[in-house]
Write a protein that holds these residues in place. Sequence first.
Motif, PDB file in Angstrom:
ATOM      1  N   HIS B  17      73.479  58.716   7.554  1.00 53.30           N
ATOM      2  CA  HIS B  17      73.981  58.465   6.122  1.00 53.30           C
ATOM      3  C   HIS B  17      73.240  58.284   5.044  1.00 53.30           C
ATOM      4  CE1 HIS B  17      77.501  57.595   8.929  1.00 53.30           C
ATOM      5  NE2 HIS B  17      77.606  58.872   8.921  1.00 53.30           N
ATOM      6  N   LEU B  18      72.258  57.303   5.454  1.00 52.55           N
ATOM      7  CA  LEU B  18      71.345  56.812   4.418  1.00 52.55           C
ATOM      8  C   LEU B  18      70.594  58.066   3.620  1.00 52.55           C
ATOM      9  CD1 LEU B  18      69.087  53.854   4.872  1.00 52.55           C
ATOM     10  CD2 LEU B  18      70.195  54.711   2.809  1.00 52.55           C
ATOM     11  N   GLU B  19      70.044  59.013   4.719  1.00 49.25           N
ATOM     12  CA  GLU B  19      69.503  59.938   4.618  1.00 49.25           C
ATOM     13  C   GLU B  19      70.290  60.954   3.508  1.00 49.25           C
ATOM     14  OE1 GLU B  19      68.421  62.215   7.915  1.00 49.25           O
ATOM     15  OE2 GLU B  19      68.158  64.149   6.996  1.00 49.25           O
ATOM     16  N   GLN B  20      71.498  61.383   3.917  1.00 46.69           N
ATOM     17  CA  GLN B  20      72.481  62.072   2.915  1.00 46.69           C
ATOM     18  C   GLN B  20      72.442  61.329   1.666  1.00 46.69           C
ATOM     19  OE1 GLN B  20      73.649  64.923   3.894  1.00 46.69           O
ATOM     20  NE2 GLN B  20      72.567  64.888   5.849  1.00 46.69           N
ATOM     21  N   HIS B  21      72.685  60.219   1.457  1.00 45.41           N
ATOM     22  CA  HIS B  21      72.888  59.457   0.323  1.00 45.41           C
ATOM     23  C   HIS B  21      71.743  59.834  -0.689  1.00 45.41           C
ATOM     24  CE1 HIS B  21      73.482  56.062  -2.374  1.00 45.41           C
ATOM     25  NE2 HIS B  21      72.335  55.668  -2.229  1.00 45.41           N
ATOM     26  N   PHE B  22      70.374  59.468  -0.302  1.00 46.62           N
ATOM     27  CA  PHE B  22      69.387  59.840  -1.118  1.00 46.62           C
ATOM     28  C   PHE B  22      69.138  61.000  -1.434  1.00 46.62           C
ATOM     29  CE2 PHE B  22      68.184  55.396   0.236  1.00 46.62           C
ATOM     30  CZ  PHE B  22      67.979  54.907  -0.904  1.00 46.62           C
ATOM     31  N   ARG B  23      69.355  62.086  -0.265  1.00 45.67           N
ATOM     32  CA  ARG B  23      69.521  63.570  -0.600  1.00 45.67           C
ATOM     33  C   ARG B  23      70.396  63.889  -1.665  1.00 45.67           C
ATOM     34  NH1 ARG B  23      68.011  67.280   2.680  1.00 45.67           N
ATOM     35  NH2 ARG B  23      68.024  65.994   4.482  1.00 45.67           N
ATOM     36  N   TYR B  24      71.464  63.330  -1.658  1.00 47.06           N
ATOM     37  CA  TYR B  24      72.487  63.505  -2.744  1.00 47.06           C
ATOM     38  C   TYR B  24      71.922  63.291  -3.982  1.00 47.06           C
ATOM     39  CZ  TYR B  24      76.775  63.363  -5.323  1.00 47.06           C
ATOM     40  OH  TYR B  24      77.961  63.686  -6.293  1.00 47.06           O
ATOM     41  N   ILE B  26      69.120  62.767  -4.905  1.00 53.54           N
ATOM     42  CA  ILE B  26      67.946  63.746  -5.594  1.00 53.54           C
ATOM     43  C   ILE B  26      68.221  65.100  -5.963  1.00 53.54           C
ATOM     44  CG2 ILE B  26      65.768  64.780  -4.898  1.00 53.54           C
ATOM     45  CD1 ILE B  26      65.347  62.252  -2.998  1.00 53.54           C
ATOM     46  N   ASN B  27      69.392  65.407  -5.321  1.00 45.46           N
ATOM     47  CA  ASN B  27      69.780  67.137  -5.581  1.00 45.46           C
ATOM     48  C   ASN B  27      70.572  66.748  -7.149  1.00 45.46           C
ATOM     49  OD1 ASN B  27      68.715  68.264  -3.425  1.00 45.46           O
ATOM     50  ND2 ASN B  27      70.767  67.981  -2.287  1.00 45.46           N
ATOM     51  N   GLN B  28      71.155  65.481  -7.285  1.00 49.04           N
ATOM     52  CA  GLN B  28      72.203  65.352  -8.513  1.00 49.04           C
ATOM     53  C   GLN B  28      71.347  64.956  -9.760  1.00 49.04           C
ATOM     54  OE1 GLN B  28      75.612  66.057  -8.844  1.00 49.04           O
ATOM     55  NE2 GLN B  28      75.063  66.953  -6.645  1.00 49.04           N
ATOM     56  N   GLU B  29      69.865  65.092  -9.261  1.00 49.70           N
ATOM     57  CA  GLU B  29      69.052  64.386 -10.442  1.00 49.70           C
ATOM     58  C   GLU B  29      69.284  63.224 -10.746  1.00 49.70           C
ATOM     59  OE1 GLU B  29      68.094  67.652 -13.074  1.00 49.70           O
ATOM     60  OE2 GLU B  29      67.766  69.084 -11.635  1.00 49.70           O
ATOM     61  N   ALA B  30      70.091  62.391 -10.025  1.00 55.84           N
ATOM     62  CA  ALA B  30      70.154  60.864 -10.479  1.00 55.84           C
ATOM     63  C   ALA B  30      68.848  60.312 -10.294  1.00 55.84           C
ATOM     64  CB  ALA B  30      71.528  60.202  -9.591  1.00 55.84           C
ATOM     65  N   LEU B  31      68.013  60.747  -9.265  1.00 51.10           N
ATOM     66  CA  LEU B  31      66.553  60.286  -8.959  1.00 51.10           C
ATOM     67  C   LEU B  31      65.902  61.566  -9.518  1.00 51.10           C
ATOM     68  CD1 LEU B  31      67.020  58.369  -5.664  1.00 51.10           C
ATOM     69  CD2 LEU B  31      66.285  57.456  -7.760  1.00 51.10           C
ATOM     70  N   LEU B  32      64.717  61.229 -10.224  1.00 52.75           N
ATOM     71  CA  LEU B  32      63.770  62.434 -10.531  1.00 52.75           C
ATOM     72  C   LEU B  32      62.618  62.090  -9.923  1.00 52.75           C
ATOM     73  CD1 LEU B  32      64.579  62.515 -14.411  1.00 52.75           C
ATOM     74  CD2 LEU B  32      65.463  64.056 -12.623  1.00 52.75           C
ATOM     75  N   PRO B  33      61.856  63.444  -9.787  1.00 55.60           N
ATOM     76  CA  PRO B  33      60.611  63.223  -9.153  1.00 55.60           C
ATOM     77  C   PRO B  33      59.676  62.258  -9.865  1.00 55.60           C
ATOM     78  CG  PRO B  33      60.887  65.508  -9.696  1.00 55.60           C
ATOM     79  CD  PRO B  33      62.173  64.640 -10.190  1.00 55.60           C
ATOM     80  N   GLY B  34      59.016  61.363  -9.084  1.00 55.59           N
ATOM     81  CA  GLY B  34      58.192  60.277  -9.507  1.00 55.59           C
ATOM     82  C   GLY B  34      59.224  58.800  -9.620  1.00 55.59           C
ATOM     83  N   ASP B  35      60.181  59.140  -9.675  1.00 53.16           N
ATOM     84  CA  ASP B  35      61.055  57.781  -9.548  1.00 53.16           C
ATOM     85  C   ASP B  35      60.799  56.765  -8.190  1.00 53.16           C
ATOM     86  OD1 ASP B  35      62.203  58.285 -11.983  1.00 53.16           O
ATOM     87  OD2 ASP B  35      64.232  58.666 -11.218  1.00 53.16           O
ATOM     88  N   LYS B  36      60.896  55.460  -8.359  1.00 53.27           N
ATOM     89  CA  LYS B  36      60.614  54.820  -7.400  1.00 53.27           C
ATOM     90  C   LYS B  36      62.026  54.361  -6.784  1.00 53.27           C
ATOM     91  CE  LYS B  36      58.331  50.404  -6.331  1.00 53.27           C
ATOM     92  NZ  LYS B  36      59.464  49.764  -5.517  1.00 53.27           N
ATOM     93  N   LEU B  37      62.304  54.409  -5.506  1.00 54.75           N
ATOM     94  CA  LEU B  37      63.277  54.026  -4.798  1.00 54.75           C
ATOM     95  C   LEU B  37      63.272  52.506  -4.589  1.00 54.75           C
ATOM     96  CD1 LEU B  37      63.151  56.993  -3.914  1.00 54.75           C
ATOM     97  CD2 LEU B  37      64.001  56.598  -1.716  1.00 54.75           C
ATOM     98  N   LEU B  61      63.341  61.637   5.391  1.00 52.06           N
ATOM     99  CA  LEU B  61      63.339  62.111   4.206  1.00 52.06           C
ATOM    100  C   LEU B  61      61.874  62.708   3.937  1.00 52.06           C
ATOM    101  CD1 LEU B  61      65.906  59.838   2.380  1.00 52.06           C
ATOM    102  CD2 LEU B  61      66.179  62.417   2.767  1.00 52.06           C
ATOM    103  N   GLU B  62      61.030  61.706   4.214  1.00 54.14           N
ATOM    104  CA  GLU B  62      59.551  62.314   3.953  1.00 54.14           C
ATOM    105  C   GLU B  62      59.093  63.293   4.837  1.00 54.14           C
ATOM    106  OE1 GLU B  62      56.653  59.689   5.959  1.00 54.14           O
ATOM    107  OE2 GLU B  62      55.568  59.449   4.058  1.00 54.14           O
ATOM    108  N   ALA B  63      59.632  63.474   6.038  1.00 53.95           N
ATOM    109  CA  ALA B  63      59.067  64.623   6.617  1.00 53.95           C
ATOM    110  C   ALA B  63      59.772  66.169   5.969  1.00 53.95           C
ATOM    111  CB  ALA B  63      59.732  64.542   8.099  1.00 53.95           C
TER     112      ALA B  63
END
Lengths: 244, 244
Positions: B17-24, B26-37, B61-63
């Motif tokens: 679920h957590l994985e899905q959360h962050f994938r979402y 990132i896909n929605q660009e709520a988190l952009l490349p380089g952003d810190k989690l 997610l790293e894999a």
Amino acid sequence: MTTNSLPTDGNANHYRHLEQHFRYLINQEALLPGDKLPSEREIGEQFRLTRITVRQALQTLEAQGLIYRQNRRGWFVSPPAVIYKPAQRKSFVEYVSKQGLHPQTELISQELIAADQQLSKQMQTSKGTPLLKLHRRRSIEGRPVLIEHMILNVNLLSGIEKEDLSQSLTRMLPRFGQTYHAMDLTFKSTALPTSAATDLGIAAGLPGLQIERINYNESGEIIEIDYEYWRHDAVIIQVGIHGQ
Amino acid sequence: MTTNSLPTDGNANHYRHLEQHFRYLINQEALLPGDKLPSEREIGEQFRLTRITVRQALQTLEAQGLIYRQNRRGWFVSPPAVIYKPAQRKSFVEYVSKQGLHPQTELISQELIAADQQLSKQMQTSKGTPLLKLHRRRSIEGRPVLIEHMILNVNLLSGIEKEDLSQSLTRMLPRFGQTYHAMDLTFKSTALPTSAATDLGIAAGLPGLQIERINYNESGEIIEIDYEYWRHDAVIIQVGIHGQ
DNA sequence: GTTCAAATCTGGTATAGACCAGATATACAA
DNA sequence: TTGTATATCTGGTCTATACCAGATTTGAAC
């Protein structure tokens, strides 16, 4: 607050020692390819480590390609990686056998369909073209190493759906008047998709190698597109690039 | 025995679920490349999960190449992978820039040596030939993505050790009357060796892509051998194979 | 001997808590 | 303003324990 734990020794790198231990056994051939390691619990008892620590060590060895796991069956020593040279246009069966290993192919599913919008674009053919979707699993030394999803242009290979499709396509093509002439290859190191991981009998999310291959005939038509998902530790790819 | 733990809910796949959360995100660009989690502890509090579970999700997610970590600094969203087409013989700087990304090269060390038995064999040259060993780190968008170990035949490139070796070699070669003509490439998905992982600022044992490249000039002499260790999520390789 | 259900074994997922070392921010002194 | 020592934050490693689901083995019934 009371503490009921032993000292945690939180930075002793115990798992590196475990890693070294098994690396040594494998290098000394005390453990041979295909051998089963003791269970995580047994290793933990022997080295007085928790399962979490043991798993971390095993996962590191897995990333290095020395061992692999089978879902709920145990950990095993990896067979050597096979060398794949796409330019030689040899079949899987051929190049694996030549390296003294034993290949196997299973047909998981096959389906005859008509090209829709997207597929016709991908295959550079017209809408409605008959296509054959193949889904195969290939193993080396009894270990599943690669999942294949192929799309074939049946117009160029009419009647191929009646063949035994667990056999080598490379060898079958000449009978249809086709040969692989050129190919475009894309390699990407990525996590295995859930479905591929399941088919390989391993946990999803483990690193793998994705190969996309587009095969052209002499006329430049696409005979077949092939998506392969390899275990990351099962293959080494060699390509030569010549001329300008 | 007393039990002082809450129910463990041992198979609920919380980390998926957590994985899905962050994938979402990132896909929605709520988190952009380089952003810190958020930190592992913060995520754990927010989702009421242990750090171990959180780490498992992050590692998955790293894999998949979506996020990466920097040792004791945190987790960050990955920039897109760069596409590398060896046949085009473009320099790193060139093909990265062309894709709208910002490359950087650092020279970590350089050393002028004489070929011993092993090196002379590797470089197909005579014993005692002057060789230049280079060790460089290359980054994209500020993220170290690749460690290079190169061995150059100085007989073919005399005086090159006096150049600024953080610059592109590909562009430098013509001045020495050399060009890359043919190359042999070997790709292997493997764990990063400790030294490469350290240089990339990541934990050892993470999956990576190893590329070995032997570069020949028009006369078939080896100009240079290059060993590259890439972050597994930083590169996609494309090769075309033509003719028989 | 064969069949099939139950016990057992194995890895997969999870909680709770702890210490360590390196990276970073903060506050204070020069 | 510039160092520099210190506190804090973050991921890295580790102990102890638990339940789950699938794979394998065992054993009893036929």
